[in-house]
Design an enzyme around this catalytic site. Structure first.
Site, short mmCIF file in Angstrom:
data_model
loop_
_atom_site.label_atom_id
_atom_site.label_comp_id
_atom_site.label_asym_id
_atom_site.label_seq_id
_atom_site.Cartn_x
_atom_site.Cartn_y
_atom_site.Cartn_z
N HIS A 129 0.83 -1.21 0.00
CA HIS A 129 0.00 0.00 0.00
C HIS A 129 0.86 1.26 0.00
O HIS A 129 0.70 2.14 -0.85
CB HIS A 129 -0.91 -0.02 1.22
N GLU A 130 1.80 1.32 0.94
CA GLU A 130 2.62 2.52 1.06
C GLU A 130 3.62 2.63 -0.11
O GLU A 130 3.98 3.74 -0.50
CB GLU A 130 3.36 2.53 2.39
N HIS B 193 2.01 4.61 -2.77
CA HIS B 193 2.10 6.05 -2.50
C HIS B 193 3.51 6.57 -2.80
O HIS B 193 3.68 7.64 -3.40
CB HIS B 193 1.78 6.33 -1.03
#
Length: 421
Positions: free
Chosen positions: A18-19, A22
């Site tokens: 997920h990160e 980003h």
């Protein structure tokens, strides 16, 4: 120990992916990503690479990527401040030392008259006790701000989150949930390679020992073609009838090695969830087959179907059709992981894919402090043509974060009561 290892691996993978989404899109847009963190709270481990500090933190309740400009910059030089400056060979400032200047004997100490580290990248000032000659210093775009011997890279405006286009900011926020869906697709593809793809027909796979199906004489490879005289052709038709008839005798006709074989089975009665009726179950798994095209299709269709299921349950939760007790926090997820790990590796992979999709969906909900809440503000800016005041947005996210932490405490307490009290 297997559960602990599996949980740490699963949590780390979901948060990392997920990160990482980003982070990658922040860097692609030219943003300065200050920190990539797994977990919250005190640092357990950290290292720096390519401008970004990578950290593992103590509390396993999420993660974050801290991009320059998302929070107020701590670098602030005001007139009258005395700072030490260090230079490179091109006479550009590469270090701005705020205190403990005696530890930097090569630093040139000046009194600040004006400093612009966002746009002009220059410092104007005077030598100490020599106010007659104004000096101007060019600041390197990657200069370090040194406070208490801790270095922080400056962030010119073109490296800050707010300087990027609406599309770039929206993509950077959306990339985290997007990568959770990508991870789910990859896991389902792996499952398709390992175990094959479930067939559409009502064809039996593994038959559980001592189950109603085993007692009825159902075997691996049997295909149910009739139930109670009604012709069926799909697994969904078969399971629907079984679920609707717990404890009831059902006459089947199965196709076995090209011959029709009559059988009788009595589905076991399984208690439903709170507020739901019991349902029938006979103890068989769906049959699987291996094919390249089917495997590729399976990765996408299973992600889509799982997404629909989670959205349906989320809608029922919001409308009150499901009680808040059905929510699980880290404790509940750990307990479920413990049970699933004992059933085999493929089920653990399936559980990981489902949690990845769930994480992606939850983060897209337009709530404060979540990616969806921040995307909402970017969308409002796109419609009205100008951003909402940072102070108002910051307050919105602060209140939302407090609410989410309260919800986390309530959910965790529910998990503890359900499992231990």
């Amino acid at each position: 120990m297997n559960t602990v290892i599996a949980f740490i691996f699963m949590f780390g993978l979901l948060v990392f992916i997920h990160e990482w989404g980003h982070l990658i899109f922040a860097k692609r847009a030219g943003m300065l990503a200050r920190e990539f963190a797994i977990g919250f709270g005190p640092k357990v481990f950290a290292f720096t690479r390519n401008e970004t500090v990578y950290t593992i933190r103590l509390l396993p309740i999420g993660g974050y990527v801290r991009v320059a400009g998302e929070d107020p910059e701590i670098i602030d030089l005001k007139p009258g401040h005395h700072v030490g400056l260090e230079f490179n060979e091109q006479d550009e400032v590469i270090k701005i030392i705020v205190n403990h200047k005696s530890k930097h004997p090569n630093a040139r100490v000046i009194e600040i008259e004006e400093a612009d580290l966002d746009h002009k990248l220059q410092i104007v000032g005077y030598e100490i006790d020599e106010q007659d000659e104004e000096l101007r210093f060019k600041v390197h775009p990657k200069a370090k701000f040194v406070m208490d011997e801790q270095e922080t890279q400056i962030a010119p405006y073109n490296r800050q989150f707010a300087s990027k286009s609406v599309g770039q900011r929206a993509m950077q926020l959306f990339a985290g949930p997007m990568m959770n869906f990508v991870l789910a697709i990859v896991i389902f593809l792996i499952l398709g390679v390992i175990q094959g793809v479930p067939v559409e027909e009502a064809k039996m796979g593994e038959v559980q020992a001592d189950s109603p199906a085993a007692e009825a004489g159902i075997k691996n490879g049997d295909e149910v073609v009739k139930i109670e005289g009604q012709s069926i052709s799909t697994w969904q038709q078969f399971t629907t009838i079984v679920r609707e008839n717990p404890g009831e005798e059902l006459d089947l006709v199965v196709l076995r090695e090209g011959k029709e074989v009559p059988l009788t089975v009595i589905p076991a009665e399984v208690p439903g969830m709170e507020g739901q009726e019991p349902f029938g179950q006979i103890g068989v798994y769906k049959a699987f087959e291996k094919s390249l095209l089917g495997t590729v299709s399976y990765g996408f269709t299973q992600t889509f179907e799982t997404t629909k299921l989670i959205l349906t349950n989320l809608g029922m939760l919001i409308t009150g059709q499901l009680p808040i007790e059905t929510l699980s926090g880290p404790v509940g997820i750990y307990d479920a992981t413990d049970q699933i790990v004992q059933t085999g590796f493929t089920n653990f992979l399936l559980w990981t894919a489902m949690l990845s999709i769930n994480l992606g969906i939850v983060n897209l909900v337009p709530l404060p402090a979540l990616d969806g809440g921040r995307l909402l503000f970017v969308g409002i800016e796109a419609v009205r043509g100008k951003p909402i005041a940072p102070e108002k947005e910051g307050l919105f996210h602060f209140v939302g974060f407090a609410f989410l932490m309260l919800l986390m405490i309530i959910v965790t307490w529910n998990d503890i009561q359900r499992l231990f009290l």
